[in-house]
Design an enzyme around this catalytic site. Structure first.
Site, PDB file in Angstrom:
ATOM      1  N   ASP A  94       0.879  -1.055  -0.028  1.00 43.12           N
ATOM      2  CA  ASP A  94      -0.015  -0.109   0.063  1.00 43.12           C
ATOM      3  C   ASP A  94       0.908   1.262   0.027  1.00 43.12           C
ATOM      4  O   ASP A  94       1.917   1.008   0.548  1.00 43.12           O
ATOM      5  CB  ASP A  94      -0.920   0.096   1.277  1.00 43.12           C
ATOM      6  CG  ASP A  94      -1.840  -0.971   1.153  1.00 43.12           C
ATOM      7  OD1 ASP A  94      -1.848  -1.947   0.564  1.00 43.12           O
ATOM      8  OD2 ASP A  94      -2.886  -1.049   2.127  1.00 43.12           O
ATOM      9  N   SER A 234       7.415   5.216   5.769  1.00 44.89           N
ATOM     10  CA  SER A 234       8.591   4.675   5.101  1.00 44.89           C
ATOM     11  C   SER A 234       8.441   4.330   3.612  1.00 44.89           C
ATOM     12  O   SER A 234       7.344   5.220   3.246  1.00 44.89           O
ATOM     13  CB  SER A 234       8.607   3.208   5.935  1.00 44.89           C
ATOM     14  OG  SER A 234       7.223   2.382   6.008  1.00 44.89           O
TER      15      SER A 234
END
Length: 276
Positions: A94, A234
């Site tokens: 995702d 991240s």
């Protein structure tokens, strides 16, 4: 202090940059990681769920012994199906996707710091093989699913860790620093069945203590879990060699307009070039 004001302080003021040097260091990240791994962090779960609008019904029911156990919670498999067409290039995670052509060995993002593939891979000579290919950047926010998978079957090489800082991966930092070549990151070469030699890079970010990849060198299976990030935003970067894939045109157009495309693991991004 709201997040945006806090980040402006850190990245746009002299006192903030002094604080930033400490926050982006690995010592602070390790300390935060130890706390978030401990049972003492469990009270953070409820407020995090409410603030980020997370639907717990989307995830496999379980009791979480720590905040990090919750943050890396497994999603119900039927909510992230992988396409059956083996020639389909599917998102490995995702995130918010940007797609850049690799021109003269460099990536030139709009309004962000440019970087070379060589710097991204710590000087690895294999970087030269991606000139004329594509760089796909998946930016994960704290409310995204933080596990990731293999985009194709084949074989993988060893995981190569490059130490560095831990800046946030939000746009305010990307505009100020070459974050992807300064942050801690880990990469591996995937010799895939349909897309050639693909490099996958996992980039840590502020307060991300660990990048956890599950496997060493050996065979890999399309759609199987590759690893996970612990707490924080991240980034995953894919380097695709030239002439191996046709990407969905809207992805390139969105990036040219400075728009990140929201994607989910398994979403089709393009197809392998049959003549490759």
């Amino acid at each position: 202090m709201g997040e945006s004001r806090g980040l402006r302080f850190l990245y746009h003021t002299a006192p903030g940059r002094t604080v930033l040097r400490a926050l982006s260091g690995r010592v602070v990240s390790r300390l935060c990681g130890r706390f978030l791994d401990s049972p003492l962090s469990r009270p953070l779960i409820g407020p995090f769920v409410r603030k980020n609008g997370i639907r717990l019904s989307d995830y496999v029911p379980q009791v979480y012994p720590s905040f990090n156990a919750f943050f890396t919670r497994p999603i119900r498999p039927e909510l992230r199906p992988f396409p059956q067409d083996p020639a389909a290039l599917a998102a490995p995670c995702d995130g918010l996707l940007s797609v850049y052509p690799v021109e003269d060995g460099a990536v030139l993002p709009v309004k962000q710091s440019a970087y070379t593939i060589g710097d991204l891979l710590g000087g690895d000579p294999l970087a030269a093989g991606y000139a004329g290919g594509y760089c796909l950047v998946f930016r994960l926010c704290v409310d995204h699913y933080h596990r990731y998978c293999y985009l194709d079957s084949g074989r993988k090489g060893g995981n190569r860790f490059l130490p560095g800082r831990l800046h946030t991966v939000r746009p305010i930092a990307l505009e100020a620093y070459p974050v992807f070549t300064q942050n801690c990151r880990e990469y591996t070469v995937l010799e895939t069945d349909h897309f050639g030699s693909v490099v996958q890079v996992e980039v840590g970010a502020m307060l991300v203590g660990r990048i956890e990849n599950l496997h060493g060198p050996g065979p890999i299976t399309r759609g199987a879990e590759k690893g996970r990030f612990l707490y924080g935003g991240s980034t995953i970067i894919l380097l695709l060699p030239p002439g191996r894939v046709r990407l969905t045109p809207a992805l390139l157009e969105n990036t040219r307009r400075g728009v990140e495309t929201p994607v989910r693991m398994g979403q089709v991004l393009g197809h392998a070039c049959l003549e490759a």
